[in-house]
Design a protein around this motif. Structure first.
Motif, PDB file in Angstrom:
ATOM      1  N   SER A 132      32.793 -21.369  -9.938  1.00 39.98           N
ATOM      2  CA  SER A 132      31.729 -21.984  -9.137  1.00 39.98           C
ATOM      3  C   SER A 132      31.484 -21.245  -7.832  1.00 39.98           C
ATOM      4  N   THR A 133      31.962 -20.001  -7.733  1.00 38.18           N
ATOM      5  CA  THR A 133      31.717 -19.209  -6.521  1.00 38.18           C
ATOM      6  C   THR A 133      30.221 -19.010  -6.310  1.00 38.18           C
ATOM      7  N   GLY A 134      29.762 -19.222  -5.086  1.00 40.81           N
ATOM      8  CA  GLY A 134      28.343 -19.122  -4.773  1.00 40.81           C
ATOM      9  C   GLY A 134      27.655 -20.467  -4.786  1.00 40.81           C
ATOM     10  N   GLY A 135      28.368 -21.514  -5.165  1.00 36.45           N
ATOM     11  CA  GLY A 135      27.781 -22.848  -5.201  1.00 36.45           C
ATOM     12  C   GLY A 135      28.092 -23.633  -3.946  1.00 36.45           C
ATOM     13  N   ALA A 136      28.000 -24.940  -4.053  1.00 32.86           N
ATOM     14  CA  ALA A 136      28.210 -25.818  -2.907  1.00 32.86           C
ATOM     15  C   ALA A 136      29.680 -25.872  -2.526  1.00 32.86           C
ATOM     16  N   ALA A 137      29.928 -26.216  -1.262  1.00 33.87           N
ATOM     17  CA  ALA A 137      31.293 -26.378  -0.779  1.00 33.87           C
ATOM     18  C   ALA A 137      31.861 -27.687  -1.300  1.00 33.87           C
ATOM     19  N   LEU A 138      32.876 -27.583  -2.143  1.00 33.98           N
ATOM     20  CA  LEU A 138      33.538 -28.750  -2.694  1.00 33.98           C
ATOM     21  C   LEU A 138      34.904 -28.906  -2.036  1.00 33.98           C
ATOM     22  N   PRO A 139      35.383 -30.122  -1.865  1.00 32.51           N
ATOM     23  CA  PRO A 139      36.643 -30.359  -1.140  1.00 32.51           C
ATOM     24  C   PRO A 139      37.815 -29.593  -1.740  1.00 32.51           C
ATOM     25  N   GLY A 140      38.554 -28.872  -0.882  1.00 29.28           N
ATOM     26  CA  GLY A 140      39.775 -28.214  -1.307  1.00 29.28           C
ATOM     27  C   GLY A 140      39.605 -27.192  -2.402  1.00 29.28           C
ATOM     28  N   ALA A 141      38.489 -26.487  -2.450  1.00 27.69           N
ATOM     29  CA  ALA A 141      38.223 -25.528  -3.525  1.00 27.69           C
ATOM     30  C   ALA A 141      37.618 -24.254  -2.947  1.00 27.69           C
ATOM     31  N   HIS A 143      37.986 -19.705  -2.772  1.00 25.36           N
ATOM     32  CA  HIS A 143      38.666 -18.439  -3.029  1.00 25.36           C
ATOM     33  C   HIS A 143      39.264 -17.942  -1.719  1.00 25.36           C
ATOM     34  N   ALA A 144      39.829 -16.741  -1.736  1.00 25.58           N
ATOM     35  CA  ALA A 144      40.449 -16.179  -0.529  1.00 25.58           C
ATOM     36  C   ALA A 144      39.964 -14.760  -0.315  1.00 25.58           C
ATOM     37  N   ARG A 178      42.662 -15.372   4.142  1.00 24.29           N
ATOM     38  CA  ARG A 178      41.867 -16.474   4.687  1.00 24.29           C
ATOM     39  C   ARG A 178      41.204 -17.223   3.531  1.00 24.29           C
ATOM     40  N   LEU A 179      41.152 -18.552   3.637  1.00 20.00           N
ATOM     41  CA  LEU A 179      40.576 -19.381   2.585  1.00 20.00           C
ATOM     42  C   LEU A 179      39.099 -19.675   2.844  1.00 20.00           C
ATOM     43  N   TYR A 180      38.307 -19.631   1.764  1.00 20.20           N
ATOM     44  CA  TYR A 180      36.863 -19.850   1.852  1.00 20.20           C
ATOM     45  C   TYR A 180      36.427 -20.890   0.826  1.00 20.20           C
ATOM     46  N   ALA A 181      35.348 -21.582   1.159  1.00 23.31           N
ATOM     47  CA  ALA A 181      34.730 -22.516   0.216  1.00 23.31           C
ATOM     48  C   ALA A 181      33.864 -21.736  -0.769  1.00 23.31           C
ATOM     49  N   ASP A 182      33.371 -22.420  -1.807  1.00 19.94           N
ATOM     50  CA  ASP A 182      32.534 -21.743  -2.806  1.00 19.94           C
ATOM     51  C   ASP A 182      31.250 -21.180  -2.207  1.00 19.94           C
ATOM     52  N   ASP A 183      30.760 -21.774  -1.107  1.00 18.35           N
ATOM     53  CA  ASP A 183      29.525 -21.276  -0.499  1.00 18.35           C
ATOM     54  C   ASP A 183      29.792 -20.167   0.516  1.00 18.35           C
TER      55      ASP A 183
END
Length: 315
Positions: A132-141, A143-144, A178-183
């Motif tokens: 789901s990379t490139g999608g909406a920011a979902l809780p606790g999800a 990439h790095a 560093r941790l990033y959200a899907d967005d």
């Protein structure tokens, strides 16, 4: 004069041509009753469709995993945390969440006996979601990102990553995860990105992280195929163009393929379906070797420039 018994009696309604009325009760023709029932059925169906449609778009639905065309990643739907104007130093905005239950990360580097280091990420309140990379920011999800002295080396979709010694110049450095959200916004707590950093020391040229010397390759010698690989694919990226033109590389299941890539800009190589990645330093050849143990068609592409380099067709 005999009275007419039918005088002053109400007359039956005239029956329309082609229709039959019940003279006793004045019931409407069968065709008219069917039309009325059809109208009521259509109206009921319309109401049901409105109710179903309202439930589908109403409040409480989960955030979509794809942002709208024409919008940036940071404008993707999803209301997790607070999107700050502050950036992480690499152009990504911070997405702040409360400290309680926030994502956490630690990183450890273990020298590889052959070359470089094996990195292990330990995360908490976080899961890797490459699909789901490139999608909406979902809780606790999400990439790095892996950085060396503030320079991005790779995007990570799992807890393990092999860092070649060639990616770390000689001397002392700082390795950051560093941790990033899907967005692609950076998870943050109290205005600071969620990250972990460790010191890392690069060896002299020709030496791996464990201090094992490797014989240098003469500058005039052409790159030879990896002895562990059955097939070698050599690709060059220059000014956004791929040479040779992207095609298909056919493999038998179980064969090993070496992907040799030289890019004129820093980038990351990614093999879909195998979740394999490799940092591509500018102007240097990097090689990723993998075993084609899955059948199907898999694309090999770059993350930053989004170029398709080849397709692996495994039968």
């Amino acid at each position: 004069m005999t009275p007419d018994p039918t005088r002053n009696q109400p007359s039956a309604p005239a029956a329309p041509v082609g229709r039959t009325w019940c003279d006793a009760c004045g019931t409407a023709p069968r065709a008219q009753r069917s039309a009325r029932r059809g109208f009521r059925g259509a109206a009921l169906l319309a109401v049901l469709l409105l109710l179903v449609g309202g439930a589908a778009v109403g409040c409480g639905g989960r955030a979509t995993t794809h942002h709208k065309p024409g919008t940036s990643h940071e404008q993707a739907s999803g209301s997790v945390g607070t999107l700050l104007e502050v950036q992480d130093g690499t152009g990504h905005r911070l997405r702040e969440v409360p400290a309680e239950g926030a994502p956490e990360v630690r990183v450890a580097a273990r020298p590889d006996s052959e070359d470089g280091w094996n990195l292990q990420l330990t995360v908490r309140n976080f899961r890797f979601t490459p699909d789901s990379t490139g999608g909406a920011a979902l809780p606790g999800a999400g990439h790095a990102h892996l950085e060396l002295d503030g320079r991005k080396l790779a995007r990570l979709y799992g807890p393990w990553f092999h860092l070649p010694a060639a990616q770390v110049p000689e001397g002392a450095h700082t390795l950051t995860v560093r941790l990033y959200a899907d967005d692609h916004t950076a998870w943050a707590v109290a205005g600071k990105p969620v990250e972990a950093a460790i010191p890392l020391t690069g060896g002299a040229p020709g030496q791996g992280a464990g201090g094992h010397p490797h014989a240098p390759v003469p500058a005039s010698s052409p790159p030879a195929a990896s002895p562990q690989a059955d097939r070698t694919v050599t690709v060059t990226i220059r000014e956004g163009k791929v040479t040779p033109a992207p095609g298909r590389t056919e493999l038998r299941r179980g064969e090993r393929v070496a992907l040799r890539v030289t890019s004129d800009r820093p980038d990351t190589l990614h093999v879909h379906g195998y979740d394999k990645e490799l940092a591509l330093p500018a102007g240097q050849e990097a090689t990723l070797t993998l075993t084609a143990d899955r059948t199907g068609l898999f694309e090999v592409e770059t993350h930053e420039s989004r170029l398709v380099l080849t397709q692996l067709l495994v039968r």
